[in-house]
Design a protein around this motif. Sequence first.
Motif, PDB file in Angstrom:
ATOM      1  N   VAL A  20      -4.728 -11.171 -17.006  1.00  0.00           N
ATOM      2  CA  VAL A  20      -5.490  -9.877 -17.111  1.00  0.00           C
ATOM      3  C   VAL A  20      -4.835  -8.918 -18.350  1.00  0.00           C
ATOM      4  CG1 VAL A  20      -6.098  -7.606 -16.124  1.00  0.00           C
ATOM      5  CG2 VAL A  20      -6.033  -9.589 -14.664  1.00  0.00           C
ATOM      6  N   LYS A  21      -5.778  -8.824 -19.476  1.00  0.00           N
ATOM      7  CA  LYS A  21      -5.134  -7.983 -20.391  1.00  0.00           C
ATOM      8  C   LYS A  21      -6.018  -7.060 -21.034  1.00  0.00           C
ATOM      9  CE  LYS A  21      -5.295 -11.897 -22.794  1.00  0.00           C
ATOM     10  NZ  LYS A  21      -5.341 -12.946 -23.920  1.00  0.00           N
ATOM     11  N   VAL A  22      -5.528  -5.963 -21.603  1.00  0.00           N
ATOM     12  CA  VAL A  22      -6.087  -4.801 -22.205  1.00  0.00           C
ATOM     13  C   VAL A  22      -6.738  -5.363 -23.524  1.00  0.00           C
ATOM     14  CG1 VAL A  22      -5.802  -2.786 -23.678  1.00  0.00           C
ATOM     15  CG2 VAL A  22      -4.667  -3.226 -21.337  1.00  0.00           C
ATOM     16  N   ASP A  23      -8.260  -5.167 -23.728  1.00  0.00           N
ATOM     17  CA  ASP A  23      -9.028  -5.489 -24.768  1.00  0.00           C
ATOM     18  C   ASP A  23      -9.455  -4.175 -25.494  1.00  0.00           C
ATOM     19  OD1 ASP A  23     -10.546  -7.114 -26.253  1.00  0.00           O
ATOM     20  OD2 ASP A  23     -12.297  -6.875 -25.154  1.00  0.00           O
ATOM     21  N   GLN A  24      -8.662  -3.423 -26.136  1.00  0.00           N
ATOM     22  CA  GLN A  24      -9.083  -2.422 -27.037  1.00  0.00           C
ATOM     23  C   GLN A  24      -7.986  -2.520 -28.383  1.00  0.00           C
ATOM     24  OE1 GLN A  24      -9.509   0.533 -23.064  1.00  0.00           O
ATOM     25  NE2 GLN A  24      -8.970   1.325 -24.892  1.00  0.00           N
ATOM     26  N   GLY A  25      -8.112  -3.577 -29.146  1.00  0.00           N
ATOM     27  CA  GLY A  25      -7.695  -3.322 -30.234  1.00  0.00           C
ATOM     28  C   GLY A  25      -6.122  -3.199 -30.276  1.00  0.00           C
ATOM     29  N   VAL A  26      -5.304  -3.446 -29.379  1.00  0.00           N
ATOM     30  CA  VAL A  26      -3.632  -3.192 -29.416  1.00  0.00           C
ATOM     31  C   VAL A  26      -3.298  -4.333 -29.634  1.00  0.00           C
ATOM     32  CG1 VAL A  26      -1.883  -2.240 -28.104  1.00  0.00           C
ATOM     33  CG2 VAL A  26      -4.364  -1.175 -27.729  1.00  0.00           C
ATOM     34  N   LYS A  27      -2.355  -4.696 -30.834  1.00  0.00           N
ATOM     35  CA  LYS A  27      -1.663  -5.846 -30.953  1.00  0.00           C
ATOM     36  C   LYS A  27      -0.101  -5.631 -29.971  1.00  0.00           C
ATOM     37  CE  LYS A  27      -1.479  -7.931 -34.434  1.00  0.00           C
ATOM     38  NZ  LYS A  27      -1.715  -8.534 -35.885  1.00  0.00           N
ATOM     39  N   GLN A  43      -5.403 -10.889  -6.642  1.00  0.00           N
ATOM     40  CA  GLN A  43      -4.222  -9.862  -7.443  1.00  0.00           C
ATOM     41  C   GLN A  43      -4.951  -9.212  -8.552  1.00  0.00           C
ATOM     42  OE1 GLN A  43      -1.481 -12.839  -7.876  1.00  0.00           O
ATOM     43  NE2 GLN A  43      -0.169 -12.088  -6.332  1.00  0.00           N
ATOM     44  N   ILE A  44      -6.036  -9.694  -8.964  1.00  0.00           N
ATOM     45  CA  ILE A  44      -6.699  -9.212 -10.170  1.00  0.00           C
ATOM     46  C   ILE A  44      -7.222  -7.659 -10.061  1.00  0.00           C
ATOM     47  CG2 ILE A  44      -8.956  -9.143 -11.590  1.00  0.00           C
ATOM     48  CD1 ILE A  44      -8.635 -12.487 -11.339  1.00  0.00           C
ATOM     49  N   LYS A  45      -7.422  -7.061  -8.987  1.00  0.00           N
ATOM     50  CA  LYS A  45      -7.900  -5.809  -8.831  1.00  0.00           C
ATOM     51  C   LYS A  45      -6.468  -4.865  -8.885  1.00  0.00           C
ATOM     52  CE  LYS A  45     -10.370  -2.220  -6.348  1.00  0.00           C
ATOM     53  NZ  LYS A  45      -9.581  -1.124  -6.532  1.00  0.00           N
ATOM     54  N   THR A  46      -5.730  -5.447  -8.419  1.00  0.00           N
ATOM     55  CA  THR A  46      -4.288  -4.569  -8.589  1.00  0.00           C
ATOM     56  C   THR A  46      -3.891  -4.341  -9.883  1.00  0.00           C
ATOM     57  OG1 THR A  46      -3.776  -5.153  -6.274  1.00  0.00           O
ATOM     58  CG2 THR A  46      -1.839  -4.371  -7.776  1.00  0.00           C
ATOM     59  N   ALA A  47      -3.905  -5.634 -10.816  1.00  0.00           N
ATOM     60  CA  ALA A  47      -3.600  -5.753 -12.166  1.00  0.00           C
ATOM     61  C   ALA A  47      -4.363  -4.800 -12.881  1.00  0.00           C
ATOM     62  CB  ALA A  47      -3.578  -7.101 -12.529  1.00  0.00           C
ATOM     63  N   LEU A  48      -5.502  -4.764 -12.800  1.00  0.00           N
ATOM     64  CA  LEU A  48      -6.545  -3.845 -13.528  1.00  0.00           C
ATOM     65  C   LEU A  48      -6.045  -2.384 -12.983  1.00  0.00           C
ATOM     66  CD1 LEU A  48     -10.027  -5.650 -13.030  1.00  0.00           C
ATOM     67  CD2 LEU A  48      -8.513  -5.505 -15.119  1.00  0.00           C
ATOM     68  N   ASP A  49      -6.003  -2.033 -11.885  1.00  0.00           N
ATOM     69  CA  ASP A  49      -5.591  -0.447 -11.606  1.00  0.00           C
ATOM     70  C   ASP A  49      -4.471  -0.237 -12.338  1.00  0.00           C
ATOM     71  OD1 ASP A  49      -7.590  -0.387  -9.870  1.00  0.00           O
ATOM     72  OD2 ASP A  49      -6.673  -0.949  -8.144  1.00  0.00           O
ATOM     73  N   ASN A  50      -3.332  -1.034 -12.444  1.00  0.00           N
ATOM     74  CA  ASN A  50      -2.114  -0.726 -13.196  1.00  0.00           C
ATOM     75  C   ASN A  50      -2.469  -0.719 -14.508  1.00  0.00           C
ATOM     76  OD1 ASN A  50       1.022  -0.731 -13.640  1.00  0.00           O
ATOM     77  ND2 ASN A  50       0.501  -2.647 -14.811  1.00  0.00           N
ATOM     78  N   LEU A  51      -3.316  -1.355 -15.182  1.00  0.00           N
ATOM     79  CA  LEU A  51      -3.427  -1.075 -16.807  1.00  0.00           C
ATOM     80  C   LEU A  51      -4.390   0.067 -16.800  1.00  0.00           C
ATOM     81  CD1 LEU A  51      -4.264  -4.874 -17.725  1.00  0.00           C
ATOM     82  CD2 LEU A  51      -2.248  -3.473 -18.176  1.00  0.00           C
ATOM     83  N   SER A  53      -4.017   2.975 -15.086  1.00  0.00           N
ATOM     84  CA  SER A  53      -3.292   3.955 -14.982  1.00  0.00           C
ATOM     85  C   SER A  53      -2.548   4.316 -16.242  1.00  0.00           C
ATOM     86  CB  SER A  53      -2.156   3.703 -13.687  1.00  0.00           C
ATOM     87  OG  SER A  53      -1.347   2.619 -14.520  1.00  0.00           O
ATOM     88  N   LYS A  54      -2.470   3.411 -16.995  1.00  0.00           N
ATOM     89  CA  LYS A  54      -2.025   3.554 -18.376  1.00  0.00           C
ATOM     90  C   LYS A  54      -2.771   4.215 -19.453  1.00  0.00           C
ATOM     91  CE  LYS A  54       1.475   0.027 -17.772  1.00  0.00           C
ATOM     92  NZ  LYS A  54       2.049  -1.340 -18.116  1.00  0.00           N
ATOM     93  N   GLY A  55      -4.199   4.452 -19.060  1.00  0.00           N
ATOM     94  CA  GLY A  55      -5.162   5.150 -19.833  1.00  0.00           C
ATOM     95  C   GLY A  55      -6.136   4.269 -20.636  1.00  0.00           C
ATOM     96  N   PHE A  56      -6.004   2.907 -20.357  1.00  0.00           N
ATOM     97  CA  PHE A  56      -7.160   1.899 -20.915  1.00  0.00           C
ATOM     98  C   PHE A  56      -8.505   1.803 -20.202  1.00  0.00           C
ATOM     99  CE2 PHE A  56      -2.984   0.994 -22.519  1.00  0.00           C
ATOM    100  CZ  PHE A  56      -3.209   1.150 -23.925  1.00  0.00           C
ATOM    101  N   GLU A  57      -9.363   1.387 -20.657  1.00  0.00           N
ATOM    102  CA  GLU A  57     -10.842   1.346 -20.113  1.00  0.00           C
ATOM    103  C   GLU A  57     -11.538  -0.171 -20.068  1.00  0.00           C
ATOM    104  OE1 GLU A  57     -13.606   4.786 -20.840  1.00  0.00           O
ATOM    105  OE2 GLU A  57     -12.176   4.938 -22.461  1.00  0.00           O
ATOM    106  N   TYR A  58     -10.913  -0.902 -21.022  1.00  0.00           N
ATOM    107  CA  TYR A  58     -11.573  -2.456 -21.437  1.00  0.00           C
ATOM    108  C   TYR A  58     -10.700  -3.317 -21.025  1.00  0.00           C
ATOM    109  CZ  TYR A  58     -15.088   0.739 -23.438  1.00  0.00           C
ATOM    110  OH  TYR A  58     -15.918   1.920 -23.903  1.00  0.00           O
ATOM    111  N   PHE A  59     -10.923  -4.540 -20.612  1.00  0.00           N
ATOM    112  CA  PHE A  59     -10.153  -5.522 -20.004  1.00  0.00           C
ATOM    113  C   PHE A  59     -10.816  -6.976 -20.366  1.00  0.00           C
ATOM    114  CE2 PHE A  59      -9.491  -1.425 -17.478  1.00  0.00           C
ATOM    115  CZ  PHE A  59      -8.177  -1.180 -17.929  1.00  0.00           C
ATOM    116  N   LEU A  60     -10.065  -7.866 -20.205  1.00  0.00           N
ATOM    117  CA  LEU A  60     -10.377  -9.243 -20.109  1.00  0.00           C
ATOM    118  C   LEU A  60      -9.743  -9.867 -19.025  1.00  0.00           C
ATOM    119  CD1 LEU A  60     -10.122 -10.452 -24.018  1.00  0.00           C
ATOM    120  CD2 LEU A  60     -12.380 -10.053 -22.743  1.00  0.00           C
ATOM    121  N   ILE A  61     -10.405 -10.903 -18.447  1.00  0.00           N
ATOM    122  CA  ILE A  61      -9.925 -11.861 -17.439  1.00  0.00           C
ATOM    123  C   ILE A  61     -10.314 -13.162 -17.745  1.00  0.00           C
ATOM    124  CG2 ILE A  61      -9.869 -12.409 -15.015  1.00  0.00           C
ATOM    125  CD1 ILE A  61     -11.123  -9.515 -14.524  1.00  0.00           C
TER     126      ILE A  61
END
Length: 270
Positions: A20-27, A43-51, A53-61
């Motif tokens: 599970v990773k952030v997909d917002q142009g962050v290197k 465990q994917i939902k927990t991983a998404l909730d953690n990301l 909480s850091k202010g991100f909205e777009y993700f890749l699984i």
Amino acid sequence: PQINLDDVLYKLQADKKYIVKVDQGVKKRFKKGLITLDVNKNQIKTALDNLKSKGFEYFLIEELIPHDQNEEKYLCLERERDGITASVSTTGGVDIENNAGAIKKYLLDEDECKTAAEQIGLNLKTIVALKQIFDDCYLSFLEINPLIVLNDRPYFLDMAAQVDSAGQFFANNSWGEADIAPDSKKTLQEEAVAILKKNSQASFSLSVINPNGAIFLLLSGGGGSLVLADEVYNLGHADKLANYGEYSGNPSEDETYLYAKQVLSLLKNS
């Protein structure tokens, strides 16, 4: 459009592991803790909730592809004056900067396409296809790191691309701002300026560089604003530069007031 997470999870397999990773142009996401490895379906939902909480909205699984670190390779295409070049290395991964001396660069003409592909174990057809996509999508930069090749099949485990916005005219609106996720959560002031720009014939931009900065720019004209921002850097005050922005294209007095109000709001809240 919003994607229903339950619909996504339903399609995943319980016996596989995922990333599970952030997909917002962050290197450098791995080093910034924006990638969660080796999670199962539950465990994917927990991983998404953690990301989130850091202010991100777009993700890749993505499905986890097991491999050894020494199998990670590096490939980067760039548009330069002489044409499209490929930088390749058999030593890829998160520490690529520490192995810069191992990177070889080729101009992707007919001969060097083959050489570049052979250096990292790619099929010639793959790098030719990537070069075609690079042109068709009007990219100026495409980095694949890490790239692994297993049983002659390439896997692009992570990618970063830079799009030439001038190419949108030629791409017949096949991509646009809606296709590109923001690199971070915007401030209220940045969002207000984005709405102002959308509803005006004039041009407005505002980006927060350092929320704790002490130097705020309120400048007219894209060229002049870049020169002055560079001068702040040249004078040794880059760490104090709070924002970059400009207004141009003959905005009305009311629009200029609204823009200045947002810059001053940033200053007051810093």
